[in-house]
Motif scaffolding. Structure first.
Motif, short mmCIF file in Angstrom:
data_model
loop_
_atom_site.label_atom_id
_atom_site.label_comp_id
_atom_site.label_asym_id
_atom_site.label_seq_id
_atom_site.Cartn_x
_atom_site.Cartn_y
_atom_site.Cartn_z
N GLY A 10 -21.44 33.35 -37.60
CA GLY A 10 -21.62 33.22 -36.15
C GLY A 10 -20.46 33.81 -35.39
N VAL A 11 -20.52 33.68 -34.07
CA VAL A 11 -19.47 34.16 -33.17
C VAL A 11 -18.85 32.94 -32.51
CG1 VAL A 11 -18.96 35.58 -31.16
CG2 VAL A 11 -20.69 36.32 -32.80
N THR A 12 -17.53 32.86 -32.55
CA THR A 12 -16.83 31.67 -32.07
C THR A 12 -16.84 31.60 -30.54
OG1 THR A 12 -14.73 32.86 -32.06
CG2 THR A 12 -15.32 31.67 -34.07
N LYS A 13 -16.42 30.47 -30.01
CA LYS A 13 -16.32 30.30 -28.56
C LYS A 13 -15.29 31.27 -27.98
CE LYS A 13 -17.45 25.37 -28.23
NZ LYS A 13 -16.94 24.05 -27.82
N GLY A 14 -15.62 31.89 -26.88
CA GLY A 14 -14.70 32.81 -26.24
C GLY A 14 -13.69 32.07 -25.39
N LYS A 15 -12.41 32.46 -25.49
CA LYS A 15 -11.33 31.84 -24.71
C LYS A 15 -10.70 32.80 -23.72
CE LYS A 15 -11.64 28.18 -27.40
NZ LYS A 15 -12.18 26.91 -26.93
N PHE A 52 -29.23 16.01 -26.68
CA PHE A 52 -27.94 16.59 -27.06
C PHE A 52 -27.28 17.21 -25.83
CE2 PHE A 52 -29.92 16.56 -31.29
CZ PHE A 52 -28.87 16.08 -32.05
N PRO A 53 -25.99 16.98 -25.62
CA PRO A 53 -25.31 17.55 -24.44
C PRO A 53 -25.40 19.07 -24.42
CG PRO A 53 -23.94 15.86 -25.46
CD PRO A 53 -25.10 16.08 -26.38
N HIS A 54 -25.80 19.60 -23.28
CA HIS A 54 -25.92 21.05 -23.04
C HIS A 54 -26.98 21.71 -23.92
CE1 HIS A 54 -22.33 20.86 -20.54
NE2 HIS A 54 -21.75 20.18 -21.51
N TYR A 55 -27.85 20.91 -24.50
CA TYR A 55 -28.92 21.50 -25.32
C TYR A 55 -30.28 20.90 -24.96
CZ TYR A 55 -31.59 23.25 -29.24
OH TYR A 55 -32.54 23.88 -29.99
N GLY A 56 -30.45 19.60 -25.14
CA GLY A 56 -31.73 18.97 -24.85
C GLY A 56 -32.33 18.33 -26.08
N GLU A 57 -33.65 18.47 -26.21
CA GLU A 57 -34.36 17.83 -27.32
C GLU A 57 -34.58 18.81 -28.46
OE1 GLU A 57 -37.95 15.96 -26.21
OE2 GLU A 57 -37.09 14.87 -24.51
N ALA A 84 -19.61 27.57 -36.06
CA ALA A 84 -18.92 28.36 -35.04
C ALA A 84 -19.77 28.48 -33.78
CB ALA A 84 -18.60 29.74 -35.59
N GLY A 85 -19.07 28.61 -32.65
CA GLY A 85 -19.73 28.95 -31.40
C GLY A 85 -20.12 27.76 -30.55
N PRO A 86 -20.50 28.03 -29.29
CA PRO A 86 -20.94 26.98 -28.38
C PRO A 86 -22.39 26.59 -28.62
CG PRO A 86 -21.03 29.07 -27.27
CD PRO A 86 -20.49 29.34 -28.63
N LYS A 87 -22.90 25.69 -27.78
CA LYS A 87 -24.30 25.30 -27.90
C LYS A 87 -25.20 26.50 -27.60
CE LYS A 87 -22.32 21.14 -27.47
NZ LYS A 87 -20.86 20.98 -27.39
N LYS A 88 -26.35 26.53 -28.26
CA LYS A 88 -27.41 27.51 -28.04
C LYS A 88 -27.09 28.91 -28.57
CE LYS A 88 -28.99 25.22 -23.82
NZ LYS A 88 -29.32 25.39 -22.41
N ARG A 89 -25.89 29.12 -29.13
CA ARG A 89 -25.59 30.45 -29.67
C ARG A 89 -26.26 30.61 -31.03
NH1 ARG A 89 -19.72 32.65 -28.91
NH2 ARG A 89 -20.62 32.88 -26.84
#
Length: 295
Positions: free
Chosen positions: A116-121, A215-220, A233-238
């Motif tokens: 995956g691709v990690t969270k961007g900072k 789920f926070p920032h995702y849903g069901e 790795a990565g944020p939600k939905k990635r």
């Protein structure tokens, strides 16, 4: 590819401007409708069996199953391994335009890799990016710096010297994630809706894998899911790429059977107390909003 294309896959190949005629693959799809076209396609398959050494299939995700804003599917070439070239091509022909469920690829208690691709900072300095030590308080012209970036000669900065730059949004592969559960999504069986995919042998409560409030920032979670040990790795939905492990596993951790006793489905937005809405209703009693609805 065949004569029927999902809109998600076609969207990847067309321009979404308003002048676009959206005619991608319309001529190619007609090949499957007449006998001459089918003959040409079979001839291509025969050539592949004769000359090809590697067979890859083009797969795409099903965005319509997800409750997301994005409608364009993710495309990926996946190489087929095992068997002869003829076996690979026959398998690919059988699965053209068909779903490949996760249960047909991975199994319970298996070790797998996650790409995956990690969270961007963003653009970060050396303290945040490389965790170098801050300089003393009275340092001239700043203290969140590298004190010496190298000698006079060689007259260039070495590649190993920490410098400021992009942090996060990097492509990473994590090895050896153990699959704790392969859960079935919400489905209908014998006219009944089955959604107790968070129940265990010890906790027989009828509850879904989605926690209270989602789920926070995702849903069901309504589709099939994988429960892995650890994080990914990565944020939600990635989007993530799941891969079979390339190692020969000899450790006990890789071969042990996992039997989950309890899955916590309390709210993840605060200090969750209740596992199901029924449990909350039984504890809290009738609420004011419920009385207004009944009235």
């Amino acid at each position: 590819m065949r004569e029927q294309f999902s809109d998600e896959a076609v969207t990847c190949h067309i321009c979404l401007r308003y002048q676009c005629k959206k005619k991608a693959f319309t001529k190619y799809a007609k090949k499957w409708q007449d006998e001459d076209g089918k003959r040409v396609i079979e001839r291509d398959f025969t050539k592949m069996i004769k000359y090809c050494t590697v067979i890859r299939v083009l797969c795409h995700t099903q965005m319509k199953l997800m409750n997301q804003r994005q409608k364009k599917a993710h495309l990926m070439e996946i190489q087929l391994n095992g068997g002869s070239i003829a076996d690979k091509i026959s398998w690919a022909k059988e699965h053209l335009e068909k779903q490949v469920p996760v249960t047909s690829v991975f199994s319970q208690d298996e070790m797998m890799d996650v790409i995956g691709v990690t969270k961007g900072k963003g653009f970060k300095g050396v303290i945040s990016r490389w965790h170098v030590k801050k300089l003393p308080r009275k340092t001239h012209k700043g203290l969140r710096k590298v004190a010496c970036i190298g000698a006079w000669h060689p007259a260039r900065v070495g590649f190993g010297v920490p410098r400021a730059g992009q942090k996060g949004y990097h492509h990473r592969t994590e090895l050896n994630k153990k699959i704790y559960r392969i859960g079935a999504g919400i489905h209908t069986k014998d006219g009944k809706v089955i959604k107790n995919n968070a129940s265990t042998e010890y906790d027989i409560t009828d509850k879904s894998i989605t926690p209270m409030g989602g789920f926070p920032h995702y849903g069901e979670v309504r589709n099939d899911f994988l429960m892995l040990k650890g994080c990914v790795a990565g944020p939600k939905k990635r989007v993530l790429t799941l891969r079979k492990s390339l190692m020969v596993h000899t450790k006990r951790v890789a071969s042990e059977e996992i039997k989950l006793k309890f899955i916590d489905t309390s709210s993840k937005f605060g200090h969750g107390r209740f596992q199901t809405p029924e449990e909350k209703k039984a504890f809290m009693g009738p609420l004011k909003k419920d009385k207004e609805v009944t009235a």
